[in-house]
Design a protein around this motif. Structure first.
Motif, mmCIF file in Angstrom:
data_model
loop_
_atom_site.group_PDB
_atom_site.id
_atom_site.type_symbol
_atom_site.label_atom_id
_atom_site.label_comp_id
_atom_site.label_asym_id
_atom_site.label_seq_id
_atom_site.Cartn_x
_atom_site.Cartn_y
_atom_site.Cartn_z
ATOM 1 N N ASN A 330 0.841 -1.195 0.000
ATOM 2 C CA ASN A 330 0.000 0.000 0.000
ATOM 3 C C ASN A 330 0.879 1.250 0.000
ATOM 4 N N ILE A 331 1.893 1.261 0.849
ATOM 5 C CA ILE A 331 2.783 2.424 0.944
ATOM 6 C C ILE A 331 3.643 2.576 -0.305
ATOM 7 N N ASN A 334 1.746 3.211 -3.788
ATOM 8 C CA ASN A 334 1.107 4.522 -3.876
ATOM 9 C C ASN A 334 2.105 5.662 -3.723
ATOM 10 N N MET A 335 3.258 5.395 -3.122
ATOM 11 C CA MET A 335 4.277 6.433 -3.002
ATOM 12 C C MET A 335 4.973 6.688 -4.330
ATOM 13 N N HIS A 374 6.394 12.759 5.415
ATOM 14 C CA HIS A 374 5.958 12.004 4.238
ATOM 15 C C HIS A 374 5.757 10.536 4.602
ATOM 16 N N ASN A 377 2.842 10.148 7.180
ATOM 17 C CA ASN A 377 1.527 10.321 6.575
ATOM 18 C C ASN A 377 1.098 9.053 5.842
ATOM 19 N N TYR A 378 1.984 8.544 4.982
ATOM 20 C CA TYR A 378 1.664 7.310 4.263
ATOM 21 C C TYR A 378 1.463 6.157 5.238
ATOM 22 N N ALA A 382 -2.088 4.136 5.510
ATOM 23 C CA ALA A 382 -2.042 2.790 4.935
ATOM 24 C C ALA A 382 -2.482 1.700 5.897
ATOM 25 N N VAL A 387 -3.777 4.483 0.103
ATOM 26 C CA VAL A 387 -3.216 5.837 0.166
ATOM 27 C C VAL A 387 -3.447 6.519 -1.178
ATOM 28 N N GLN A 389 -4.475 9.678 -3.791
ATOM 29 C CA GLN A 389 -3.862 10.992 -3.922
ATOM 30 C C GLN A 389 -4.453 11.998 -2.949
ATOM 31 N N ALA A 392 -2.653 11.890 0.239
ATOM 32 C CA ALA A 392 -1.197 11.965 0.171
ATOM 33 C C ALA A 392 -0.675 13.317 -0.296
ATOM 34 N N ASN A 396 3.734 15.753 -0.754
ATOM 35 C CA ASN A 396 4.262 15.573 -2.109
ATOM 36 C C ASN A 396 4.852 16.876 -2.647
#
Length: 417
Positions: A330-331, A334-335, A374, A377-378, A382, A387, A389, A392, A396
């Motif tokens: 997930n992290i 999506n990162m 960063h 947050n993720y 998650a 996660v 947009q 997130a 960013n």
């Protein structure tokens, strides 16, 4: 203030133009917007309060959008000015505009957060200002910036509980002080805990007024989707009450009919459904399947919240390895994938190491704080949610600003040589 606008006249003009264009597009209502407009008991305290204040003055959502955009674009403008103050460096127009655009993407990209009736139009500017106050506190060691950052952290957590992690930002600097000075100020150590506890107390007090129960904001349907995705039929036997077993049995039966489970034969290649489809799978599990499984149990809001929480905890304990598999994918997915994740890790450790060695470059403060928040947050999102947009956006733009400033300082250094 007027002097600042004159000094940054080109940036001010760009900010005003963006404000006018976005206002003309009008408000966007999402399925979640109704809960905030009606101050539902399943929503947090601060954003419905903000909406009620704005609507009591103007009684028009267009004015609410105007205030949201003014706060957001104003915060982006403030951050650019803050970066100049932090680095003691006068930026040219191109760099100012580049930084501003990096920060304003959530307003002009596909999220359009300033035009929506959701928490993001309030949390995003509050987060940007919180970030700046932490950096200014670190550089100037000003008590004023420290307390402003604490106040903003309190409001952020009352708007979205997701932001409980930002209190860790204070302890990052306290940890560095402990390494360098071999001591810490007790006040600095205790106050973030006090404010964190106060936010929980205020949230539960608000829920007591709304429901008569001293509890946190209900989040059962948010936390149950991931456990349903990884759950096995054998998990039913681990539950304590007949209602819990009835709920999970119905939910898993419906999940398997739709082939949305992690362990279904068609989904043996776990990496296929998650990056492409898990957001859709998550919403089906959270809304459709959970609602169907709760029907017939005759539970109120508080009882259903308790049931969902207990089922989620039991399933996660029994499927912890699968949960970790889901969590790290997930992290990372999506990162931005493994390469971007590696770049973020390198940035974090380089900044941390140089600061441990007592270098006092404010850009290192920036890089360490931005990468830390960063990851936090993720990591916080998650646990139970994909996660996406919308969740997130907060860091960013800050990471892009960090790399832009690195390039700027590198070129300035070469020119001076």
């Amino acid at each position: 203030m007027i002097q600042t606008l004159k000094q940054y006249k080109f940036l001010s003009a760009l900010c005003c133009a963006a404000l006018l264009i976005l206002i003309c597009q009008g408000p966007y209502l999402h399925s979640d917007s109704v809960g905030y407009l009606e101050a539902s008991s399943s929503r947090g305290l601060f954003y419905p309060l903000f909406l009620n204040i704005c609507r009591s003055i103007w009684n028009n959502l267009h004015w609410v959008i105007f205030v949201q955009l003014l706060l957001g674009l104003g915060a982006c403008f403030y951050v650019v000015v803050c970066f100049e103050k932090l680095l003691d460096n006068r930026f040219d127009n191109i760099l100012q505009i580049s930084l501003f655009i990096a920060l304003v993407f959530p307003y002009v990209g596909h999220t359009f957060i300033g035009n929506t009736i959701l928490t993001e139009p309030l949390t995003y500017p509050l987060f940007l200002m919180f970030f700046c106050q932490l950096l200014l506190w670190r550089k100037f060691e000003s008590t004023c910036h420290f307390f402003i950052a604490l106040g903003l952290a309190l409001f952020l957590m009352l708007t979205r509980k997701q932001f409980g992690y930002i209190f860790a930002g204070f302890y990052l600097w306290i940890f560095l002080d402990l390494i360098h000075r071999k001591k810490i100020k007790l006040r600095l150590f205790l106050l973030p805990i006090v404010f964190f506890t106060a936010s929980l107390f205020l949230e539960k007090s608000y829920m007591y007024v709304k429901t008569g129960h001293f509890i946190g904001t209900p989040a059962g349907q948010f936390i149950i989707a991931s456990p349903l995705y990884i759950a096995k039929v054998s998990d039913i036997d681990l539950l304590k009450t007949p209602r819990q077993k009835q709920f999970l049995s119905k939910a898993l039966k419906e999940r398997d009919i739709q082939k949305l489970g992690m362990h279904k034969e068609n989904y043996a290649n776990f990496s296929w459904p998650y990056p492409k489809k898990f957001e859709v799978i998550h919403d089906i599990l959270r809304y459709e399947i959970t609602t169907k499984a709760l029907n017939g149990l005759n539970l109120g809001l508080i009882d259903s919240e308790k049931l969902l929480s207990e089922v989620a905890v039991t399933v996660l304990k029994n499927n912890f390895v699968d949960f970790l598999n889901l969590y790290y994918r997930n992290i990372i997915n999506n990162m931005g994938g493994y390469y971007y994740f590696y770049l973020m890790c390198c940035t974090f450790f380089v900044c941390l190491w140089k600061l441990v060695l007592k270098e006092k470059n404010p850009l290192l403060y920036f890089g360490l704080m931005a990468t830390s928040l960063h990851f936090l947050n993720y990591g916080a999102v998650a646990i139970f949610l994909p996660v996406i947009q919308r969740f997130a956006i907060y860091t960013n733009g800050l990471m892009i600003c960090f790399w832009l400033l690195c390039l700027h300082l590198m070129f300035v250094s070469k020119e001076n040589d």
